[in-house]
Design a protein around this motif. Structure first.
Motif, PDB file in Angstrom:
ATOM      1  N   VAL A 150       0.894   8.292   2.856  1.00 15.93           N
ATOM      2  CA  VAL A 150      -0.421   9.037   2.814  1.00 15.93           C
ATOM      3  C   VAL A 150      -1.291   8.916   4.192  1.00 15.93           C
ATOM      4  O   VAL A 150      -1.582  10.012   4.840  1.00 15.93           O
ATOM      5  N   VAL A 151      -1.187   7.569   4.401  1.00 12.62           N
ATOM      6  CA  VAL A 151      -1.958   7.517   5.845  1.00 12.62           C
ATOM      7  C   VAL A 151      -1.295   7.755   7.218  1.00 12.62           C
ATOM      8  O   VAL A 151      -1.831   8.285   8.077  1.00 12.62           O
ATOM      9  N   VAL A 193      -2.846  -4.255  -3.231  1.00 10.81           N
ATOM     10  CA  VAL A 193      -2.042  -3.542  -4.396  1.00 10.81           C
ATOM     11  C   VAL A 193      -1.684  -4.482  -5.591  1.00 10.81           C
ATOM     12  O   VAL A 193      -1.600  -3.858  -6.524  1.00 10.81           O
ATOM     13  N   ILE A 219      -7.530  -0.759  -4.668  1.00  9.11           N
ATOM     14  CA  ILE A 219      -6.811   0.511  -4.062  1.00  9.11           C
ATOM     15  C   ILE A 219      -7.586   0.864  -2.894  1.00  9.11           C
ATOM     16  O   ILE A 219      -6.949   1.261  -1.931  1.00  9.11           O
ATOM     17  N   ALA A 276      -4.893   0.394   5.679  1.00  4.06           N
ATOM     18  CA  ALA A 276      -4.017   0.973   6.182  1.00  4.06           C
ATOM     19  C   ALA A 276      -4.610   2.296   7.363  1.00  4.06           C
ATOM     20  O   ALA A 276      -3.926   2.385   8.460  1.00  4.06           O
ATOM     21  N   ILE A 314       3.551   1.807  -4.940  1.00  2.44           N
ATOM     22  CA  ILE A 314       2.285   2.256  -4.499  1.00  2.44           C
ATOM     23  C   ILE A 314       1.986   1.824  -2.957  1.00  2.44           C
ATOM     24  O   ILE A 314       1.430   2.697  -2.349  1.00  2.44           O
ATOM     25  N   THR A 315       2.522   0.875  -2.335  1.00  5.33           N
ATOM     26  CA  THR A 315       2.292   0.377  -1.217  1.00  5.33           C
ATOM     27  C   THR A 315       2.988   1.547  -0.322  1.00  5.33           C
ATOM     28  O   THR A 315       2.456   1.860   0.762  1.00  5.33           O
ATOM     29  N   ILE A 369       0.857   4.751  -0.037  1.00  8.39           N
ATOM     30  CA  ILE A 369      -0.192   4.460   0.719  1.00  8.39           C
ATOM     31  C   ILE A 369       0.100   4.742   2.082  1.00  8.39           C
ATOM     32  O   ILE A 369      -0.573   5.340   3.057  1.00  8.39           O
ATOM     33  N   ILE A 408      -3.263  -4.851   2.688  1.00  5.91           N
ATOM     34  CA  ILE A 408      -2.450  -3.929   1.888  1.00  5.91           C
ATOM     35  C   ILE A 408      -1.578  -4.541   0.960  1.00  5.91           C
ATOM     36  O   ILE A 408      -1.828  -4.073  -0.419  1.00  5.91           O
ATOM     37  N   ALA A 413      -7.126  -1.033   0.153  1.00  3.77           N
ATOM     38  CA  ALA A 413      -5.667  -1.209   0.563  1.00  3.77           C
ATOM     39  C   ALA A 413      -5.568   0.218   1.417  1.00  3.77           C
ATOM     40  O   ALA A 413      -4.892   0.018   2.534  1.00  3.77           O
ATOM     41  N   PHE A 414      -6.338   1.318   1.078  1.00  7.08           N
ATOM     42  CA  PHE A 414      -6.403   2.465   1.935  1.00  7.08           C
ATOM     43  C   PHE A 414      -6.865   2.401   2.947  1.00  7.08           C
ATOM     44  O   PHE A 414      -6.554   2.546   4.292  1.00  7.08           O
TER      45      PHE A 414
END
Length: 228
Positions: free
Chosen positions: A225-226, A144, A108, A115, A218-219, A222, A140, A111-112
């Motif tokens: 959020v980013v 995930v 995770i 991104a 979840i993807t 992310i 990413i 992945a962040f």
């Protein structure tokens, strides 16, 4: 599948796969080492060197097959499991949960980071930016999916070990007893159940509901959020 694109597809999938599985296994080994078990450390597995973690089938052959069978849309793989002797840790029951959770947590985080790295793509030379963008997007997705897949509460997956660590002991022992059959159960859910579903005219794609759907949610989280 357009075979003229195969070299490009391999180049934008193989690096994210290797990085994802390497970080995943290295995280298990590092947390185990910090919690008192030196088994992985003594075997040289607490490292980011992919050579130490690559599994010929899981890291190379399986991803290649999935890339081919999905028409270049999906690749997934795994590395050699890091050896852990939970008896060497300070608090075996608690530490088993922490060691198991380290792998998915590392994915995770990666992945962040992938991104966030998208913000640097616009500063790259033309053509290179497209290649890097594909690598980051695939990173990413892979991280995930690897996280969600490993959190399925079935030994020998990380989720199974977490379940054994947090469930009441009688129930934990029953879950732990499934480990010898765990991979067969998974293979049945991924391949056999959907096949039976196709034969009887039902959508029994268990893998999609267990992994694909949560991974999509979840993807999207992310990405939002980013802000990419």
């Amino acid at each position: 599948m357009d075979f003229s694109n195969v070299p490009f597809l391999i180049s934008v999938w193989i690096l994210p796969v290797i990085l994802a599985v390497t970080l995943h296994e290295a995280a298990h080994g590092w947390v185990a080492y910090r919690l008192g078990d030196r088994t992985a450390y003594m075997m040289g597995r607490v490292t980011f060197n992919p050579v130490k973690h690559v599994d010929p089938f899981g890291t190379l052959i399986l991803p290649g097959l999935m890339l081919f069978l999905s028409g270049g849309k999906m690749m997934f793989g795994f590395a050699k499991p890091v050896p852990v002797d939970i008896r060497n840790t300070y608090n075996p029951r608690r530490d088993m949960v922490l060691i198991a959770a380290a792998g998915p947590a590392s994915n995770i985080i990666l992945a962040f980071l992938s991104a966030i790295a998208f913000y640097a793509v616009e500063f790259l030379p033309k053509d290179v930016d497209l290649w890097v963008a594909h690598n980051l997007a695939n990173s990413i997705r892979i991280n995930v999916i690897l996280c969600v897949f490993n959190l399925i509460p079935l030994p020998p997956l990380d989720g199974g070990r977490i379940a054994v660590g947090i469930l009441p002991r009688p129930l934990a022992m029953r879950v732990a007893a499934l480990e010898r059959y765990g991979m067969f159960i998974l293979l049945g859910l991924i391949f056999l159940v959907p096949y039976v579903g196709d034969v009887v005219g039902l959508n029994l794609n268990v893998f999609w509901y267990l992994v694909g759907l949560p991974a999509e949610v979840i993807t999207e989280f992310i990405v939002n959020v980013v802000g990419i």
